[in-house]
Write a protein that holds these residues in place. Structure first.
Motif, PDB file in Angstrom:
ATOM      1  N   GLY A  18      75.585  81.480   8.568  1.00  0.00           N
ATOM      2  CA  GLY A  18      74.576  80.460   8.855  1.00  0.00           C
ATOM      3  C   GLY A  18      74.676  79.968  10.287  1.00  0.00           C
ATOM      4  O   GLY A  18      73.667  79.798  10.979  1.00  0.00           O
ATOM      5  N   ALA A  19      75.895  79.745  10.755  1.00  0.00           N
ATOM      6  CA  ALA A  19      76.102  79.281  12.133  1.00  0.00           C
ATOM      7  C   ALA A  19      75.626  80.331  13.135  1.00  0.00           C
ATOM      8  O   ALA A  19      75.081  79.981  14.189  1.00  0.00           O
ATOM      9  CB  ALA A  19      77.573  78.948  12.364  1.00  0.00           C
ATOM     10  N   LEU A  20      75.793  81.611  12.811  1.00  0.00           N
ATOM     11  CA  LEU A  20      75.378  82.675  13.730  1.00  0.00           C
ATOM     12  C   LEU A  20      73.862  82.759  13.889  1.00  0.00           C
ATOM     13  O   LEU A  20      73.364  83.433  14.780  1.00  0.00           O
ATOM     14  CB  LEU A  20      75.927  84.031  13.272  1.00  0.00           C
ATOM     15  N   ARG A  21      73.133  82.052  13.047  1.00  0.00           N
ATOM     16  CA  ARG A  21      71.675  82.027  13.161  1.00  0.00           C
ATOM     17  C   ARG A  21      71.210  80.939  14.135  1.00  0.00           C
ATOM     18  O   ARG A  21      70.028  80.850  14.450  1.00  0.00           O
ATOM     19  CB  ARG A  21      71.036  81.843  11.795  1.00  0.00           C
ATOM     20  N   THR A  22      72.150  80.120  14.613  1.00  0.00           N
ATOM     21  CA  THR A  22      71.792  79.047  15.535  1.00  0.00           C
ATOM     22  C   THR A  22      72.381  79.319  16.917  1.00  0.00           C
ATOM     23  O   THR A  22      73.415  79.975  17.050  1.00  0.00           O
ATOM     24  CB  THR A  22      72.321  77.685  15.034  1.00  0.00           C
ATOM     25  N   GLU A  23      71.750  78.773  17.947  1.00  0.00           N
ATOM     26  CA  GLU A  23      72.241  78.967  19.306  1.00  0.00           C
ATOM     27  C   GLU A  23      73.621  78.346  19.498  1.00  0.00           C
ATOM     28  O   GLU A  23      74.516  78.951  20.075  1.00  0.00           O
ATOM     29  CB  GLU A  23      71.250  78.366  20.302  1.00  0.00           C
ATOM     30  N   THR A  24      73.805  77.140  18.974  1.00  0.00           N
ATOM     31  CA  THR A  24      75.106  76.469  19.089  1.00  0.00           C
ATOM     32  C   THR A  24      76.187  77.262  18.363  1.00  0.00           C
ATOM     33  O   THR A  24      77.285  77.458  18.891  1.00  0.00           O
ATOM     34  CB  THR A  24      75.028  75.037  18.532  1.00  0.00           C
ATOM     35  N   GLY A  25      75.883  77.728  17.179  1.00  0.00           N
ATOM     36  CA  GLY A  25      76.843  78.516  16.411  1.00  0.00           C
ATOM     37  C   GLY A  25      77.248  79.785  17.129  1.00  0.00           C
ATOM     38  O   GLY A  25      78.411  80.172  17.141  1.00  0.00           O
ATOM     39  N   ARG A  26      76.279  80.444  17.757  1.00  0.00           N
ATOM     40  CA  ARG A  26      76.592  81.676  18.492  1.00  0.00           C
ATOM     41  C   ARG A  26      77.478  81.393  19.696  1.00  0.00           C
ATOM     42  O   ARG A  26      78.330  82.210  20.044  1.00  0.00           O
ATOM     43  CB  ARG A  26      75.304  82.388  18.915  1.00  0.00           C
ATOM     44  N   ARG A  27      77.295  80.239  20.340  1.00  0.00           N
ATOM     45  CA  ARG A  27      78.177  79.893  21.462  1.00  0.00           C
ATOM     46  C   ARG A  27      79.595  79.632  20.976  1.00  0.00           C
ATOM     47  O   ARG A  27      80.562  80.050  21.597  1.00  0.00           O
ATOM     48  CB  ARG A  27      77.640  78.663  22.202  1.00  0.00           C
ATOM     49  N   ILE A  28      79.717  78.928  19.868  1.00  0.00           N
ATOM     50  CA  ILE A  28      81.033  78.599  19.320  1.00  0.00           C
ATOM     51  C   ILE A  28      81.732  79.841  18.766  1.00  0.00           C
ATOM     52  O   ILE A  28      82.931  80.035  18.955  1.00  0.00           O
ATOM     53  CB  ILE A  28      80.914  77.517  18.222  1.00  0.00           C
ATOM     54  N   LEU A  29      80.974  80.683  18.092  1.00  0.00           N
ATOM     55  CA  LEU A  29      81.536  81.866  17.425  1.00  0.00           C
ATOM     56  C   LEU A  29      81.290  83.134  18.240  1.00  0.00           C
ATOM     57  O   LEU A  29      81.074  84.209  17.687  1.00  0.00           O
ATOM     58  CB  LEU A  29      80.928  82.000  16.020  1.00  0.00           C
TER      59      LEU A  29
END
Length: 135
Positions: A18-29
């Motif tokens: 789910g996080a990988l679907r968001t811009e913030t999540g992709r930056r963190i992960l």
């Protein structure tokens, strides 16, 4: 009638995907993507996050602790998959590549460029994906 089964995804993997679907999540992960494929033997859909390295239309996944895992064997000889990259699912074809293959050093070098902590003398299999759709 054919039934479509929803994959069982552990809660922690659902959170990461789910996080990988968001811009913030992709930056963190950074360095993680989602992978979805149908098991050759079971016919079940498998969805999981994996560490990856991208170079153009190529994506590589090093299979750490390969003896403890089975998922990568689905890609021996080539197999279709989808990869969650840049927040959307992309179609790809993956193939497991072992250290005996001529392209292995190049794929390992590309993976190590994105993940410098990876041992240079590893013999872990790599699943090499080629994206088959256009962005």
């Amino acid at each position: 009638m054919t039934s479509v089964t929803t994959p069982t995804v552990p809660a922690h993997n659902r959170w990461v995907l789910g996080a990988l679907r968001t811009e913030t999540g992709r930056r963190i992960l950074r360095g993680l993507c989602g992978m979805r494929y149908t098991g050759r033997r079971t016919g079940r859909t498998v969805v999981l996050p994996v560490a990856y390295a991208a170079c153009g239309t190529d994506v590589t996944v090093l299979v750490a602790r390969a003896a403890e895992k089975r998922w990568w064997r689905n890609f021996e000889g080539g197999h279709p998959a989808e990869l969650l990259l840049d927040g959307r699912w992309r179609t790809a074809r993956g193939e497991a590549v072992g250290p005996e293959r001529i392209e292995y050093p190049r794929l390992l070098a590309g993976y190590r460029a994105a993940h410098p902590h990876t041992s240079a003398d590893t013999t872990a299999p790599i699943v090499h994906f080629v994206l088959t759709d256009r962005p």
